[in-house]
Design an enzyme around this catalytic site. Structure first.
Site, PDB file in Angstrom:
ATOM      1  N   LYS A  14      40.631  54.105  43.582  1.00 48.02           N
ATOM      2  CA  LYS A  14      41.770  55.015  43.150  1.00 48.02           C
ATOM      3  C   LYS A  14      41.277  55.867  41.555  1.00 48.02           C
ATOM      4  O   LYS A  14      41.222  57.168  41.703  1.00 48.02           O
ATOM      5  CB  LYS A  14      43.000  54.553  42.836  1.00 48.02           C
ATOM      6  CG  LYS A  14      43.626  53.574  44.079  1.00 48.02           C
ATOM      7  CD  LYS A  14      44.739  52.846  43.793  1.00 48.02           C
ATOM      8  CE  LYS A  14      44.989  51.956  42.693  1.00 48.02           C
ATOM      9  NZ  LYS A  14      44.330  50.511  43.262  1.00 48.02           N
ATOM     10  N   ARG A  89      53.627  51.119  42.978  1.00 51.20           N
ATOM     11  CA  ARG A  89      53.213  49.618  43.162  1.00 51.20           C
ATOM     12  C   ARG A  89      54.149  48.787  44.250  1.00 51.20           C
ATOM     13  O   ARG A  89      53.679  47.635  44.203  1.00 51.20           O
ATOM     14  CB  ARG A  89      52.519  48.826  42.136  1.00 51.20           C
ATOM     15  CG  ARG A  89      51.167  49.085  42.069  1.00 51.20           C
ATOM     16  CD  ARG A  89      50.428  48.350  41.013  1.00 51.20           C
ATOM     17  NE  ARG A  89      49.226  48.213  41.037  1.00 51.20           N
ATOM     18  CZ  ARG A  89      48.094  48.772  40.598  1.00 51.20           C
ATOM     19  NH1 ARG A  89      48.308  50.069  39.934  1.00 51.20           N
ATOM     20  NH2 ARG A  89      46.844  48.237  40.688  1.00 51.20           N
ATOM     21  N   ARG A 128      32.759  45.644  37.750  1.00 47.63           N
ATOM     22  CA  ARG A 128      33.289  46.310  36.898  1.00 47.63           C
ATOM     23  C   ARG A 128      33.491  45.579  35.540  1.00 47.63           C
ATOM     24  O   ARG A 128      33.380  46.121  34.230  1.00 47.63           O
ATOM     25  CB  ARG A 128      34.740  47.150  37.170  1.00 47.63           C
ATOM     26  CG  ARG A 128      35.530  47.847  36.180  1.00 47.63           C
ATOM     27  CD  ARG A 128      36.716  48.629  37.006  1.00 47.63           C
ATOM     28  NE  ARG A 128      37.597  47.804  37.336  1.00 47.63           N
ATOM     29  CZ  ARG A 128      38.634  48.130  38.009  1.00 47.63           C
ATOM     30  NH1 ARG A 128      38.763  49.342  38.357  1.00 47.63           N
ATOM     31  NH2 ARG A 128      39.661  47.201  38.415  1.00 47.63           N
ATOM     32  N   ARG A 134      37.458  44.758  30.881  1.00 48.71           N
ATOM     33  CA  ARG A 134      39.093  44.584  31.287  1.00 48.71           C
ATOM     34  C   ARG A 134      39.155  43.008  31.494  1.00 48.71           C
ATOM     35  O   ARG A 134      38.559  42.404  32.481  1.00 48.71           O
ATOM     36  CB  ARG A 134      39.386  45.373  32.611  1.00 48.71           C
ATOM     37  CG  ARG A 134      39.715  46.643  32.183  1.00 48.71           C
ATOM     38  CD  ARG A 134      40.249  47.681  33.496  1.00 48.71           C
ATOM     39  NE  ARG A 134      41.034  46.833  34.287  1.00 48.71           N
ATOM     40  CZ  ARG A 134      41.409  47.709  35.470  1.00 48.71           C
ATOM     41  NH1 ARG A 134      40.897  48.661  35.579  1.00 48.71           N
ATOM     42  NH2 ARG A 134      42.316  47.123  36.247  1.00 48.71           N
ATOM     43  N   ARG A 146      46.101  39.414  41.965  1.00 49.30           N
ATOM     44  CA  ARG A 146      46.019  41.009  42.158  1.00 49.30           C
ATOM     45  C   ARG A 146      46.189  41.179  43.574  1.00 49.30           C
ATOM     46  O   ARG A 146      46.800  42.130  43.984  1.00 49.30           O
ATOM     47  CB  ARG A 146      45.139  41.589  41.299  1.00 49.30           C
ATOM     48  CG  ARG A 146      45.280  41.743  39.928  1.00 49.30           C
ATOM     49  CD  ARG A 146      44.079  42.032  39.164  1.00 49.30           C
ATOM     50  NE  ARG A 146      43.836  43.346  39.162  1.00 49.30           N
ATOM     51  CZ  ARG A 146      42.670  43.980  38.769  1.00 49.30           C
ATOM     52  NH1 ARG A 146      41.566  43.240  38.341  1.00 49.30           N
ATOM     53  NH2 ARG A 146      42.418  45.337  38.917  1.00 49.30           N
TER      54      ARG A 146
HETATM   55  P1  B4P Z   1      38.602  51.739  40.402  1.00 49.65           P
HETATM   56  O1  B4P Z   1      38.502  53.133  40.746  1.00 49.65           O
HETATM   57  O2  B4P Z   1      38.464  51.462  39.014  1.00 49.65           O
HETATM   58  O3  B4P Z   1      39.624  50.847  41.034  1.00 49.65           O
HETATM   59  P2  B4P Z   1      41.303  51.426  40.920  1.00 49.65           P
HETATM   60  O4  B4P Z   1      41.609  51.189  42.420  1.00 49.65           O
HETATM   61  O5  B4P Z   1      41.511  52.305  40.080  1.00 49.65           O
HETATM   62  O6  B4P Z   1      41.511  49.863  39.999  1.00 49.65           O
HETATM   63  P3  B4P Z   1      43.062  49.022  39.712  1.00 49.65           P
HETATM   64  O7  B4P Z   1      43.906  49.115  40.831  1.00 49.65           O
HETATM   65  O8  B4P Z   1      42.288  47.797  39.655  1.00 49.65           O
HETATM   66  O9  B4P Z   1      43.627  49.706  38.308  1.00 49.65           O
HETATM   67  P4  B4P Z   1      44.976  49.775  37.730  1.00 49.65           P
HETATM   68  O10 B4P Z   1      44.544  50.401  36.462  1.00 49.65           O
HETATM   69  O11 B4P Z   1      45.888  50.718  38.671  1.00 49.65           O
HETATM   70  O12 B4P Z   1      37.226  51.072  41.090  1.00 49.65           O
HETATM   71  C1  B4P Z   1      36.726  49.778  40.867  1.00 49.65           C
HETATM   72  C2  B4P Z   1      35.509  49.532  40.721  1.00 49.65           C
HETATM   73  O13 B4P Z   1      34.840  50.012  42.023  1.00 49.65           O
HETATM   74  C3  B4P Z   1      34.815  50.502  39.628  1.00 49.65           C
HETATM   75  O14 B4P Z   1      33.977  49.829  38.854  1.00 49.65           O
HETATM   76  C4  B4P Z   1      34.149  51.698  40.542  1.00 49.65           C
HETATM   77  O15 B4P Z   1      32.838  52.122  39.812  1.00 49.65           O
HETATM   78  C5  B4P Z   1      33.667  50.834  41.626  1.00 49.65           C
HETATM   79  N1  B4P Z   1      33.738  51.793  43.003  1.00 49.65           N
HETATM   80  C6  B4P Z   1      34.602  52.802  43.247  1.00 49.65           C
HETATM   81  N2  B4P Z   1      34.526  53.352  44.532  1.00 49.65           N
HETATM   82  C7  B4P Z   1      33.261  52.764  44.954  1.00 49.65           C
HETATM   83  C8  B4P Z   1      32.496  52.784  46.065  1.00 49.65           C
HETATM   84  N3  B4P Z   1      32.798  53.799  46.980  1.00 49.65           N
HETATM   85  N4  B4P Z   1      31.655  52.001  46.257  1.00 49.65           N
HETATM   86  C9  B4P Z   1      31.127  51.244  45.218  1.00 49.65           C
HETATM   87  N5  B4P Z   1      31.901  50.992  44.043  1.00 49.65           N
HETATM   88  C10 B4P Z   1      32.836  51.726  43.960  1.00 49.65           C
HETATM   89  O16 B4P Z   1      45.750  48.598  37.675  1.00 49.65           O
HETATM   90  C11 B4P Z   1      45.600  47.531  36.549  1.00 49.65           C
HETATM   91  C12 B4P Z   1      46.810  46.545  36.249  1.00 49.65           C
HETATM   92  O17 B4P Z   1      47.596  47.533  35.627  1.00 49.65           O
HETATM   93  C13 B4P Z   1      47.621  46.188  37.447  1.00 49.65           C
HETATM   94  O18 B4P Z   1      47.120  44.880  38.101  1.00 49.65           O
HETATM   95  C14 B4P Z   1      48.898  45.993  37.192  1.00 49.65           C
HETATM   96  O19 B4P Z   1      48.944  44.646  36.264  1.00 49.65           O
HETATM   97  C15 B4P Z   1      49.277  47.000  35.994  1.00 49.65           C
HETATM   98  N6  B4P Z   1      50.038  48.244  36.512  1.00 49.65           N
HETATM   99  C16 B4P Z   1      49.215  49.439  36.803  1.00 49.65           C
HETATM  100  N7  B4P Z   1      50.237  50.347  37.465  1.00 49.65           N
HETATM  101  C17 B4P Z   1      51.442  49.352  37.753  1.00 49.65           C
HETATM  102  C18 B4P Z   1      52.552  49.802  38.357  1.00 49.65           C
HETATM  103  N8  B4P Z   1      52.727  50.906  38.660  1.00 49.65           N
HETATM  104  N9  B4P Z   1      53.696  48.839  38.452  1.00 49.65           N
HETATM  105  C19 B4P Z   1      53.397  47.700  37.768  1.00 49.65           C
HETATM  106  N10 B4P Z   1      52.146  47.200  37.034  1.00 49.65           N
HETATM  107  C20 B4P Z   1      51.041  48.137  37.257  1.00 49.65           C
END
Ligand code: B4P
Length: 191
Positions: A14, A89, A128, A134, A146
């Protein structure tokens, strides 16, 4: 105004795809994960409370996150559209978002769901963790937690928007640019 939700399990890409979407279309990025990490870095009261949930792989309480989004919407009146990344979420967050957007005379246009198998999600989080610092990426139990929170609480968000025909599911496995092309095609088909 075009409002997009980028939806998917933790590690589905994302954040990665959001950066590219912002560069191409100029959305206002609203990542609740980024806002929470910034609160933690600044050692605010909100940040200290959020950290205890995030470090265990749990969701931060709805009221806290909804309040943050409300403030961000009010601080960004007049933008061309929002990209919601990692929010909503829970079903309660989705309903609250719909109500908040209604008060701004707008609504969600499209929910793009990135589909990535569980073993790949774990692989990406482990990778990551080496660079992100993190604490929620580093521990295997937290990663599993998660993913189970996603299945038990977050999938309901896609169901919520599916009843309005707003969800498009895309394969999130493969080259980042290839996935991005599919995302752009879906955005342009709806705008
Ligand atoms: P990212 O792009 O970093 O992943 P994400 O989906 O954004 O991550 P996440 O859901 O963990 O984070 P969030 O901050 O929302 O990709 C992950 C990795 O994969 C990276 O290293 C990237 O380089 C790699 N990658 C990406 N695309 C790729 C591909 N095509 N091929 C190979 N590698 C690839 O959430 C973190 C925490 O915050 C949650 O657990 C929760 O505790 C809290 N939180 C956030 N929003 C919340 C909400 N609305 N309500 C309650 N808690 C919340």
């Amino acid at each position: 105004m075009f409002n997009l939700i980028l939806f998917g399990p933790p590690g589905s890409g994302k954040g990665t795809q959001s950066e590219k979407l912002i560069a191409k279309y100029g959305f206002k990025h609203l990542s609740t994960g980024d806002i929470l990490r910034s609160e933690i870095a600044n050692q605010t009261i909100l940040g200290l409370e959020a950290k205890s949930y995030m470090d265990q792989g749990q969701l931060v309480p709805d009221a806290v996150v909804i309040g943050m989004v409300d403030a961000a919407l009010n601080a960004n009146k007049g933008v061309n559209g929002f990209l919601f990344d990692g929010f909503p979420r829970t079903k309660a967050q989705a309903i609250a978002l719909d109500e908040l957007l209604q008060t701004h005379n707008t609504s969600i246009n499209l929910v793009l769901a990135l589909d990535v198998p569980e073993d790949e999600l774990i692989k990406r989080m482990v990778h990551r963790a080496k660079t992100s610092g993190r604490s929620d990426d580093a521990d295997e139990n937290v990663q599993q937690k998660r993913i189970s929170v996603y299945k038990n609480e977050t999938l309901a968000v896609a169901e919520h928007y599916d009843q309005f025909g707003k969800v498009e599911t895309l394969n999130g496995l493969g080259e980042i640019d290839e996935i991005f092309s599919g995302i752009c095609a879906a955005v342009e088909a709806k705008s």
